[in-house]
Design an enzyme around this catalytic site. Structure first.
Site, PDB file in Angstrom:
ATOM      1  N   LYS A  59       0.872  -1.172   0.000  1.00  0.00           N
ATOM      2  CA  LYS A  59       0.000   0.000   0.000  1.00  0.00           C
ATOM      3  C   LYS A  59       0.914   1.228   0.000  1.00  0.00           C
ATOM      4  CE  LYS A  59      -4.136   1.757   0.372  1.00  0.00           C
ATOM      5  NZ  LYS A  59      -5.013   1.780  -0.798  1.00  0.00           N
ATOM      6  N   ASP A  75      -1.064 -11.294   6.265  1.00  0.00           N
ATOM      7  CA  ASP A  75      -1.987 -11.895   7.230  1.00  0.00           C
ATOM      8  C   ASP A  75      -3.421 -11.819   6.697  1.00  0.00           C
ATOM      9  OD1 ASP A  75      -2.865 -13.090   9.494  1.00  0.00           O
ATOM     10  OD2 ASP A  75      -2.509 -11.406  10.845  1.00  0.00           O
ATOM     11  N   ASP A 127      -5.271  -3.050  -2.063  1.00  0.00           N
ATOM     12  CA  ASP A 127      -6.732  -3.106  -2.234  1.00  0.00           C
ATOM     13  C   ASP A 127      -7.109  -3.705  -3.592  1.00  0.00           C
ATOM     14  OD1 ASP A 127      -5.401  -0.765  -2.817  1.00  0.00           O
ATOM     15  OD2 ASP A 127      -7.037   0.591  -2.336  1.00  0.00           O
TER      16      ASP A 127
END
Ligand code: NAP
Length: 389
Positions: A202, A276, A252
């Protein structure tokens, strides 16, 4: 006879059910794979809630010492008591042995229920950096003196206002940590003839943590130019270009991509938190947490464990799905160089699922299937190991 010593931690909650269902599978697979010439000697270790109840500590010195000596262990899930300032033993084990690579294969076994129309062919691996990021556990609770001092420090140094009713967490991602992790994964990809490596980050928002992770990972890829080409690079024309394709995706977008076209991805290279989240999301594509194995690997020690936790509400009910643990065992045997054992186990699991013998978690998403107990599933896998060998 050649004796293979393996240290194991049964685990808390449903860990006992899973261990009972899996132990015989591992023993039979080792015996059958090598015509009775090898067998396992188990070394029982304790940790987690069981150890807290018995010895007053979550992780006894003896357990740490034995894992260090034996260099390899398999563990069931461990409960982290809520409240009381207990740190996760699972996270601690990864840090204390510097198990910087977390490996989570996401492989679709034919017959598993999936929310996807065409799950066949899903065979990807999520690699998650295991020691850095917010999992480092550097946090201060809202209202504490430490949180206040930190907020004051930021205001003094940068003029940035943070509200005093904030909790604070630190997200360290280092160049060295990213480079060694990426190098390990690239070497794995080369050895195992994988097709692509996608860096998941990100970095558009967290520029100097996840953005730098992306940059350092891609730079490391450049050092392997003989084996790796980048997505925007043209394939070599003269010969068939079989180099591994390296690319990156913003996290995303990756979550959407993995649901819409999982077959387009092969290896996902993730910082700790992204890895995770993605592991559980991807486990959902191939039947859920009950079938997703895992490994934590460092330069000296490796610990194999299922992706799921101790599922306390099913403890002692002989219901839970042991597949994730069984497949984690297969990963362990492969790591130990016992490929035949790993193959026998995986093949027997596939055949058992194809025969529609499944536990409650899978049966509830399949029409007209009566679930078997955890122990029965284990017996059926063992039966197929015997039949196949
Ligand atoms: P969890 O134990 O993973 O269970 C969450 C849910 O996932 C279960 O209620 C069940 O869903 C499903 N599930 C998990 N394992 C399954 C299996 N083998 N077969 C079928 N379904 C399975 O997560 P949690 O309840 O959040 O955590 C419980 C404890 O485990 C906590 O103390 C946590 O800290 C610890 N934990 C340990 C590890 C580890 O040891 N590495 C990892 C994660 C969590 P349904 O109820 O819908 O059937």
């Amino acid at each position: 006879m050649d004796i293979i010593e393996i240290a194991y931690i049964e685990g808390d909650g449903s860990g006992e059910d899973i261990w009972r269902a899996s132990k015989g599978i591992f023993e039979e697979a080792v015996l059958r794979a090598y015509g009775g010439e090898k067998s396992i000697r188990w070394i029982n270790l304790i940790a987690g809630q069981k150890s807290l109840d018995k010895e007053g500590v979550l992780l006894p010195e003896e357990t740490l010492k034995t894992i260090k000596n034996k260099k390899c262990a398999i563990k069931g899930p461990l409960t982290t008591p809520v409240g009381g300032g207990f740190r996760s033993v699972n996270v601690y084990l990864r840090q204390v042995f510097d198990l910087y690579v977390c490996m989570r294969p996401i492989r679709y076994f034919s017959g598993l229920p999936s929310p996807l129309k065409r799950p066949n062919g899903i065979d990807l691996i999520i690699f998650r950096e295991n020691t850095e990021d917010i999992y480092k556990g550097i946090e201060w609770q809202e209202g504490t003196e430490e949180a206040r001092r930190f907020i004051d420090f930021i205001r003094e140094k940068s003029g940035i206002e943070i509200s005093y009713d904030s909790g604070i967490g630190i997200k360290p991602i280092s160049k060295r940590g990213t480079q060694r992790f990426t190098k390990w994964v690239i070497e794995y990809a080369i050895k195992n003839k994988r097709k692509s490596i996608t860096v998941v980050h990100k970095g558009n928002i967290m520029k100097y943590t996840e953005g730098s992770f992306r940059q350092w990972a891609l730079e490391t890829g450049k050092e392997f130019h003989e084996y790796i080409r980048f997505e925007d690079e043209k394939p070599q024309e003269a010969i068939e270009d079989t180099r591994i394709v390296m690319n990156d995706r913003i996290a995303d977008n990756m979550f959407m991509q993995i649901i819409l076209k999982p077959q387009d991805y092969d290896i996902l290279l993730c910082p700790n938190l992204n890895g995770d989240y993605l592991s559980d999301a991807c486990a959902g594509l191939i039947g859920g947490l009950g079938v997703a194995p895992g490994a934590n690997i460092g330069d000296d020690v490796a610990i194999f464990e299922p992706t799921h936790g101790s599922a306390p509400k099913y403890a002692g009910k002989d219901m839970i799905n042991p597949t994730s643990f069984i497949l984690s065992g297969a990963l362990m045997f492969r790591y130990l160089g016992l490929e035949k054992v790993a193959h026998l186990i995986e093949d027997a699991v596939q055949k058992t699922i194809q025969s529609k013998i499944v536990t409650y978690d899978l049966a509830r998403s399949m029409d007209g299937i009566t679930p078997v107990k955890c122990s029965k599933f284990g017996e059926e896998v063992t039966k197929r190991i015997v039949e196949n060998s």
